[in-house]
Scaffold this motif. Structure first.
Motif: not given
Length: 732
Positions: A7, A21-22, A24-25, A28, A294, A296
């Motif tokens: 990523y 991607d954050t 958080e993503t 996850t 995405s 997310e």
């Protein structure tokens, strides 16, 4: 299954990183993969591709779960899948061809229009003078042709007049010079159709359409009902997903069938997202496809999957299962056209000499250094743990007289070698020579390079032949030999010709007279039973440079050894310094130097590495004189790896590389050589089973699409909404 999650991590709110991607993503996805029972390693790929390759080779995953977007260029999304294909790794998602095609909006629309897919009229523009908006129905929307995540799309992107479209295109081209798409604006609402290939339904994995619903308070102040960049990034909480979309059942079925056809034409795999616009008259138009959508939390794909009974972990599992089935990961046979690859953990032998006698020295004399080059139990444990952290089994191989018997009776895939050997100027080559005899791949340079580099005089002859400066030098065996006329002045420095770790180098090694020099030569020849190397003392700054890799080594930022005692007239990086940093030296990693000097050091290091035939890892020492000339001092192709202490480890830390990554990068080329050996063996054992290279994908697909387009043209065209006026000639 061993899975690598690749990523790009979003570190800022800049538009450049909008598709990344954050944290958080990433968390996850990682959590879901681990809950599914897989072993996971995270790979942030925004740095040098060579580092990603080395880490992947070290980890040797069964499957790569790929969400990496790439950083720049029209083929950025295709870069990593192309790299994975080249390396022979299985991965999730579409291949490089499909990703390059779908990122290009106009090329996608051009292909699909030939297959009868309804899409708004458009024109692709690279230069303002190409614009022909007269042939389009207004209003039109201007957007970047090679961007996703609604980048470049705002309320101001829609033009209602010729003057406005010229102004907006000119402005867009300034920011997105690769090209913009001028597309007829469809007044209506946005739908998105997710795709999960592993879902068993009547539409080959195409899920029910969902729609984005904008908070009425937010939409009141917006002239155009579009899901633009601001809503996607800054006001995402103002948008919710309605699943299924509030559309008639017949329209939903038609859209899913259209999406099914699009995915087949574009050869998208595992997952995707298709965007449609339903006009005020109730007619759906295809807008674009995202073959790398995405994932997310809250993305439309999860909402649509819930209608099929899948939760978040189920979505991730379906992607993994689809890719695993497609790559036949559980099939013992090698994939067609790919080298043999052993997935999962390797049996990694770890060859070493353990330090049992503690070295000691004063500024003037070396008291004990018989095992100075060996490694302490703490260092050995750190290396073991680093190798094991990549998922491999570690088998200890202490380099004793019993090693040949142990090697011949122990099944090994590769060997991580740091063994210094037993005695003699060829001692460092002893273990690699045994491994070559047994055809066991290993880390580091081959026996020839290790022997040459340990003999400082021989190494200096070779680098000098390659055009690299090195101080004038001479060998003495007894101390009675005539001093070469090349030495026009003192000081000169004397050291053992075939020792490492600064053994034999102390303050008095820098000699200011011939009498001092001959005394030191006799002492070295007597203690180490080898010739003494005499060379010109270069009195300037001292640098050491680490290199990683094979044919084109990666040069790490240089480290400078800074001598702090200003009263010391001729400082030297001595054996005592390597035992205890004291307050007489400081390590600057990376060195604080100007770009021109940095480039000179990088060039000298790379050229020295290649001239000596080094491989995988080396550390090379240089001195700079008062005229700025760089001199090669010596090369260590078997450098120390003590965490937080050894020069190479400090260099790596200065380059932002942690200890585990350093060990992985050293190990990666050996794993690659192991796989090449397995491929050769497979070819030898089963020559009849070898496959011919596959037909070039691009040529094959162009031929398929041409045939499909011809068939479509011959068929009766499906009825559509009122026929738009003729479209302009499209730029290919």
């Amino acid at each position: 299954m061993r899975i690598a999650l690749t990523y790009n991590l979003r570190l800022s709110d800049s538009e450049e990183e909008a598709e990344f991607d954050t944290q958080e993503t990433v968390n996850t996805l990682a959590g879901a993969i681990e809950r599914l029972g897989h072993r996971l390693e995270r790979f942030e790929v925004s740095g040098p591709a060579s580092r990603t390759v080395a880490r992947l080779e070290a980890y040797s995953p069964d499957l790569i779960f790929n969400t990496a977007e790439g950083r720049r260029g029209r083929f950025r999304e295709a870069f990593y899948p192309a790299l994975f294909d080249e390396l022979g790794f299985a991965y999730t998602g579409s291949d490089a061809y499909a990703l390059a095609l779908t990122l290009d909006k106009q090329l996608t629309k051009m292909i699909l229009s030939k297959h009868g897919i309804r899409t708004p009229g458009w024109q692709y523009v690279e230069k303002l003078n190409e614009l022909q908006p007269e042939n389009l129905r207004f209003p039109v929307i201007v957007k970047p042709n090679f961007e996703g995540s609604s980048k470049g799309i705002t309320q101001d992107s829609i033009a209602e007049t010729l003057e406005q479209v010229k102004e907006k295109v000119a402005k867009a081209l300034e920011k997105y010079p690769a090209g913009v798409l001028v597309e007829e604006y469809i007044s209506g609402r946005d739908l998105t159709v997710p795709f999960l290939a592993a879902v068993d339904n009547d539409y080959d994995g195409v899920l029910a359409p969902v729609e984005y619903v904008i908070d009425p308070e937010v939409s009141q102040g917006r002239k155009y009902a579009i899901y633009d960049y601001e809503l996607k990034t800054r006001r995402e909480k103002s948008v919710s997903v309605r699943a299924p979309a509030n559309i008639p059942a017949k329209m939903s079925e038609d859209i899913r069938k259209t999406a099914q056809k699009i995915l087949q034409v574009l050869d998208c795999r595992d997952l995707g997202r298709l965007d449609f616009r339903v006009s005020d008259a109730g007619v759906p138009y295809f807008l674009e496809i995202n073959a790398l959508p995405s994932l997310e939390p809250g993305a439309g794909i999860y909402a649509a999957a819930e209608l099929e009974g899948l939760h978040l972990d189920g979505v991730i599992n379906s992607i993994i299962q689809s890719a695993g089935k497609r790559h036949k990961i559980r099939d013992s046979k090698s994939r067609q056209g790919k080298p043999a690859r052993k997935t999962g953990p390797l049996r990694v032998g770890f060859s070493f000499n353990v330090k049992r006698v503690k070295p000691s020295a004063t500024a003037e004399i070396v008291q004990e250094d018989s095992e100075a080059e060996y490694d302490s139990p703490n260092t050995l444990q750190a290396i073991r743990e680093a190798i094991a952290s990549w998922g491999h089994e570690v088998i200890d191989l202490e380099a004793t007289a019993e090693l040949p018997t142990v090697l011949s009776s122990t099944p090994l895939d590769i060997v991580f070698n740091i063994a210094e050997g037993f005695k003699g100027r060829n001692r460092e080559s002893q273990v690699p020579a045994m491994l070559e005899l047994l055809d066991i791949p290993y880390t580091g340079s081959d026996p020839a390079t290790l022997s040459i580099a340990l003999d400082k005089a021989l190494a200096k002859k070779i680098v000098r032949q390659a055009g690299i400066l090195t101080p004038n030098f001479q060998l003495m065996v007894t101390g009675k030999e005539r001093l070469n006329k090349e030495f026009t002045s003192f000081p000169l420095i004397v050291k053992p010709v075939a020792e490492g770790s600064s053994k034999g180098v102390v303050t008095k090694s820098v000699c200011n007279s011939e009498a001092e020099l001959r005394d030191v030569v006799r002492e070295i020849a007597g203690k180490y039973q080898q010739p003494a190397l005499i060379e010109e003392y270069i009195g300037g700054r001292e640098f050491t440079v680490g290199l990683l890799g094979e044919r084109r080594p990666r040069v790490l930022p240089p480290m400078e050894i800074v001598f702090l005692d200003k009263a010391e007239k001729n400082p030297v990086y001595s054996f005592q310094h390597k035992l205890d940093w004291t307050d007489r030296i400081r390590y600057d990693a990376p060195a604080k130097i100007e770009p021109a000097l940095l480039e000179k050091l990088r060039t000298a290091a790379r050229n020295s590495f290649m001239a000596l035939g080094c491989r995988d890892v080396a550390r090379i020492d240089f001195r700079m004189d008062d005229k700025g000339r760089i001199y090669f001092i010596e090369c260590n192709p078997l450098p120390g790896l003590t965490p937080g202490w050894s020069d190479l480890v400090l260099i790596a830390q200065g380059a932002g590389m942690d200890y585990r990554t350093l060990i992985g990068e050293i190990m990666a080329p050996a794993i690659r050589r192991y796989k090449e050996r397995e491929a050769r063996r497979a070819q030898t054992e089963n020559p009849a089973g070898a496959h011919a290279p596959p037909l070039n994908k691009v040529v094959q697909r162009i031929e398929e699409q041409t045939a499909q387009a011809a068939a479509t043209a011959a068929a009766t065209a499906a009825p559509q909404e009122p026929t738009p006026p003729p479209r302009p000639e499209l730029k290919s």
